[in-house]
Scaffold this active site. Structure first.
Site, PDB file in Angstrom:
ATOM      1  N   ASP A  26      13.356  13.815  49.685  1.00 18.90           N
ATOM      2  CA  ASP A  26      14.212  14.274  48.596  1.00 18.90           C
ATOM      3  C   ASP A  26      14.861  15.597  49.017  1.00 18.90           C
ATOM      4  OD1 ASP A  26      15.112  14.636  45.790  1.00 18.90           O
ATOM      5  OD2 ASP A  26      13.590  16.218  45.750  1.00 18.90           O
ATOM      6  N   ASP A  28      16.775  17.988  46.437  1.00 21.01           N
ATOM      7  CA  ASP A  28      16.743  19.040  45.422  1.00 21.01           C
ATOM      8  C   ASP A  28      15.330  19.401  44.997  1.00 21.01           C
ATOM      9  OD1 ASP A  28      19.459  19.919  44.598  1.00 21.01           O
ATOM     10  OD2 ASP A  28      19.769  17.771  44.377  1.00 21.01           O
ATOM     11  N   ASP A 192       9.436  15.836  44.767  1.00 18.09           N
ATOM     12  CA  ASP A 192       8.925  16.820  43.812  1.00 18.09           C
ATOM     13  C   ASP A 192       9.054  16.418  42.356  1.00 18.09           C
ATOM     14  OD1 ASP A 192      11.859  17.306  43.787  1.00 18.09           O
ATOM     15  OD2 ASP A 192      11.307  19.011  42.533  1.00 18.09           O
TER      16      ASP A 192
END
Length: 261
Positions: A26, A28, A192
């Protein structure tokens, strides 16, 4: 009966068929220290409280990530922010994880591809990555993300990779083709938040970033669903674990049992 595979509106880079290891991550809040879309929503859109309520609604299954994310971005457009102005704000305010450049360099030297798998918009990711790493280095990293549509009136909207999916971008579809290979690589995945839920259970070794702001949504999801994962604070910590697995010093089972980088 399983759900139909959502059709992609955007192309995929080739699968790495001859690698022993592949890193997918990922963008961001994982490679970056702050989620760029959250930053825009909190500061340019309808604000943190409403954005956070939407995140929790996704985590609890009351709405889809796609619909919540679209509303976030629409609030930015409604406040008069052009896409170029948003990009300029991100270039000024979003930083990379301090350990990522060394992590990426080690992976390149070790013949391990690094692929960004993001629910953000590719033009923003390209701009931020090039700004930090330089265009040549940034061009070596594949980016699988959503895109953006710029309209004649100057307004913009997200172009989802998988508009029929509740995720908008079903990240599992960047992982599953590797599982079908005759000799599949070991897959590390880093994430996250709620946009990573579709990928979480398909990684061989899942790293979940610990967030100082308490928005540890992927960790909460994995704990609830019984998905083994490794908590890490930065890519310098993660690199030590990846190196141990790649060298054969530790097995997948051993690092997952530890649960922390």
């Amino acid at each position: 009966m399983s759900d139909p595979v959502p059709e992609s509106t955007l192309p995929y880079p080739p699968v790495y068929k001859d690698k022993r290891f592949v890193v997918l991550s990922d963008w961001d809040g994982t490679i970056t220290t702050q989620d760029s879309n959250d930053y825009m929503t909190d500061n340019l859109g309808y604000g943190k409280d409403k954005r956070r309520a939407g995140n929790l609604s996704v985590l609890e299954g009351r709405t889809t990530f796609r619909d919540s994310f679209r509303e976030m971005l629409e609030s930015i457009v409604a406040n008069g922010w052009s896409f170029d102005a948003c990009k300029a704000e991100l270039l000024k305010n979003i930083k990379l994880d301090a350990g990522f450049q060394d992590f990426n360099a080690w992976c390149r030297a070790s013949d391990i591809p690094v692929v960004i798998v993001s629910s953000g918009m590719a033009p923003n990711i390209h701009a931020m990555l090039s700004n930090v790493l330089g265009g040549d280095m940034a061009s070596t990293i594949d980016i699988i993300a959503n895109d953006v549509d710029i309209h004649p009136d100057g307004k913009w909207s997200i172009k989802f990779r998988h508009p029929s999916s509740g995720f908008g971008h079903d990240k599992s579809l960047a992982i599953l083709p590797y599982k079908d290979l005759e000799s599949p690589p070991l897959l590390f995945f880093f994430g996250d938040g709620v946009s990573d839920m579709s990928a979480a259970r398909h990684a061989d070794i899942l790293f979940v970033k610990q967030k100082d702001d308490g928005e540890n949504d992927l960790a909460a999801y994995c704990t609830r669903e019984g998905i083994k994962h490794i908590i890490f604070r930065d890519f310098a910590q993660a690199l030590e674990v990846v190196q141990a697995v790649v060298s054969g010093e530790k097995t997948k089972e051993e690092v997952l049992a530890a649960g922390k980088a």
